[in-house]
Design a protein around this motif. Structure first.
Motif, PDB file in Angstrom:
ATOM      1  N   VAL A 135      39.314 -20.083 135.455  1.00 18.96           N
ATOM      2  CA  VAL A 135      39.452 -20.061 133.987  1.00 18.96           C
ATOM      3  C   VAL A 135      40.562 -19.084 133.582  1.00 18.96           C
ATOM      4  O   VAL A 135      41.430 -19.416 132.762  1.00 18.96           O
ATOM      5  CB  VAL A 135      38.108 -19.692 133.311  1.00 18.96           C
ATOM      6  CG1 VAL A 135      38.306 -19.327 131.849  1.00 18.96           C
ATOM      7  CG2 VAL A 135      37.116 -20.839 133.451  1.00 18.96           C
ATOM      8  N   LEU A 136      40.555 -17.882 134.158  1.00 21.32           N
ATOM      9  CA  LEU A 136      41.593 -16.903 133.823  1.00 21.32           C
ATOM     10  C   LEU A 136      42.979 -17.377 134.266  1.00 21.32           C
ATOM     11  O   LEU A 136      43.964 -17.209 133.534  1.00 21.32           O
ATOM     12  CB  LEU A 136      41.282 -15.542 134.452  1.00 21.32           C
ATOM     13  CG  LEU A 136      40.102 -14.778 133.875  1.00 21.32           C
ATOM     14  CD1 LEU A 136      39.871 -13.485 134.660  1.00 21.32           C
ATOM     15  CD2 LEU A 136      40.298 -14.485 132.401  1.00 21.32           C
ATOM     16  N   LEU A 137      43.057 -17.949 135.443  1.00 16.48           N
ATOM     17  CA  LEU A 137      44.331 -18.472 135.945  1.00 16.48           C
ATOM     18  C   LEU A 137      44.861 -19.568 135.032  1.00 16.48           C
ATOM     19  O   LEU A 137      46.041 -19.570 134.653  1.00 16.48           O
ATOM     20  CB  LEU A 137      44.147 -18.994 137.370  1.00 16.48           C
ATOM     21  CG  LEU A 137      45.369 -19.470 138.126  1.00 16.48           C
ATOM     22  CD1 LEU A 137      46.415 -18.371 138.253  1.00 16.48           C
ATOM     23  CD2 LEU A 137      44.970 -19.954 139.504  1.00 16.48           C
ATOM     24  N   THR A 138      43.997 -20.473 134.626  1.00 15.06           N
ATOM     25  CA  THR A 138      44.393 -21.552 133.720  1.00 15.06           C
ATOM     26  C   THR A 138      44.795 -21.008 132.356  1.00 15.06           C
ATOM     27  O   THR A 138      45.798 -21.439 131.777  1.00 15.06           O
ATOM     28  CB  THR A 138      43.242 -22.567 133.573  1.00 15.06           C
ATOM     29  OG1 THR A 138      42.921 -23.074 134.871  1.00 15.06           O
ATOM     30  CG2 THR A 138      43.623 -23.714 132.656  1.00 15.06           C
ATOM     31  N   ALA A 139      44.037 -20.033 131.846  1.00 13.88           N
ATOM     32  CA  ALA A 139      44.376 -19.416 130.560  1.00 13.88           C
ATOM     33  C   ALA A 139      45.734 -18.727 130.640  1.00 13.88           C
ATOM     34  O   ALA A 139      46.543 -18.810 129.710  1.00 13.88           O
ATOM     35  CB  ALA A 139      43.291 -18.416 130.144  1.00 13.88           C
ATOM     36  N   GLY A 140      45.994 -18.063 131.756  1.00 14.74           N
ATOM     37  CA  GLY A 140      47.291 -17.413 131.933  1.00 14.74           C
ATOM     38  C   GLY A 140      48.435 -18.406 131.934  1.00 14.74           C
ATOM     39  O   GLY A 140      49.465 -18.201 131.290  1.00 14.74           O
ATOM     40  N   LEU A 141      48.249 -19.508 132.648  1.00 15.73           N
ATOM     41  CA  LEU A 141      49.298 -20.537 132.678  1.00 15.73           C
ATOM     42  C   LEU A 141      49.518 -21.148 131.296  1.00 15.73           C
ATOM     43  O   LEU A 141      50.662 -21.369 130.876  1.00 15.73           O
ATOM     44  CB  LEU A 141      48.944 -21.615 133.701  1.00 15.73           C
ATOM     45  CG  LEU A 141      48.938 -21.157 135.164  1.00 15.73           C
ATOM     46  CD1 LEU A 141      48.391 -22.266 136.066  1.00 15.73           C
ATOM     47  CD2 LEU A 141      50.309 -20.717 135.612  1.00 15.73           C
ATOM     48  N   ALA A 142      48.428 -21.418 130.583  1.00 13.05           N
ATOM     49  CA  ALA A 142      48.551 -21.996 129.236  1.00 13.05           C
ATOM     50  C   ALA A 142      49.226 -21.021 128.275  1.00 13.05           C
ATOM     51  O   ALA A 142      50.119 -21.405 127.508  1.00 13.05           O
ATOM     52  CB  ALA A 142      47.173 -22.392 128.707  1.00 13.05           C
ATOM     53  N   LEU A 143      48.812 -19.765 128.309  1.00 12.46           N
ATOM     54  CA  LEU A 143      49.416 -18.768 127.428  1.00 12.46           C
ATOM     55  C   LEU A 143      50.885 -18.561 127.764  1.00 12.46           C
ATOM     56  O   LEU A 143      51.724 -18.429 126.872  1.00 12.46           O
ATOM     57  CB  LEU A 143      48.652 -17.444 127.514  1.00 12.46           C
ATOM     58  CG  LEU A 143      49.164 -16.321 126.624  1.00 12.46           C
ATOM     59  CD1 LEU A 143      49.098 -16.708 125.136  1.00 12.46           C
ATOM     60  CD2 LEU A 143      48.362 -15.045 126.872  1.00 12.46           C
ATOM     61  N   GLY A 144      51.211 -18.538 129.043  1.00 10.33           N
ATOM     62  CA  GLY A 144      52.603 -18.390 129.446  1.00 10.33           C
ATOM     63  C   GLY A 144      53.473 -19.539 128.964  1.00 10.33           C
ATOM     64  O   GLY A 144      54.589 -19.336 128.480  1.00 10.33           O
TER      65      GLY A 144
END
Length: 165
Positions: free
Chosen positions: A55-64
């Motif tokens: 979830v955090l990895l996906t959130a990071g990619l989306a935010l980036g």
């Protein structure tokens, strides 16, 4: 809170900050690989770490992705010194946090470390968070010097977490 203008530039545009960031990202990744080799069978605790990490990895990619889009081609640069022809962006995700791309890197690093359940990777991810915080402070010294309105933007917009920090 004072801007940390005393932090070293590490190159004319802050290239050393990018090198350090890349080294820490590499460490987070490499140190997490052994943990990913031990996925099956998984305990309930390990499953929670994997899910939270993803979830955090996906959130990071989306935010980036969103942060890069909102910043735009004319302003996007890996180095912390703003482009001479750049403009101050205060819209989109930048309306909520001043450094969404840095947050994206931190979220992705922490996500990878959690997903891999690797203590060494987590230590490297924590070092990455500290590095990104320091890099943001060095960048802000340059932003204040470059954009007179940055001080007001900084006053009303959180660094990394809306209304928190």
């Amino acid at each position: 809170m004072a801007v940390m203008g005393w932090l070293p530039a590490l190159g004319p545009r802050g290239e050393g900050w990018v090198v350090g960031q890349a080294a820490l990202i590499g460490l987070v990744g490499v140190l997490g690989l052994p943990g990913l080799m031990d996925l099956p069978p998984m305990s309930a605790w390990r499953s929670v770490l994997l899910a939270l990490g993803l979830v955090l990895l996906t959130a990071g990619l989306a935010l980036g992705t969103r942060g890069a889009r909102d910043l735009g081609r004319d302003n996007l640069t890996a180095v912390p010194r703003p482009k001479n022809e750049g403009t101050l962006v205060e819209t989109g995700v930048y309306r909520h946090v001043r450094h969404p791309l840095y947050v994206a890197v931190m979220l992705a690093g922490m996500g990878w470390a959690l997903a891999s359940a690797s203590i060494p990777s987590m230590v490297a991810a924590i070092a990455l968070v500290v590095w990104m915080d320091l890099k943001s402070r060095r960048e802000e010294a340059w932003l204040i010097a470059r954009f007179p309105s940055y001080a007001e933007y900084r006053r009303r917009t959180s660094r990394f977490v809306p209304r928190v920090y």
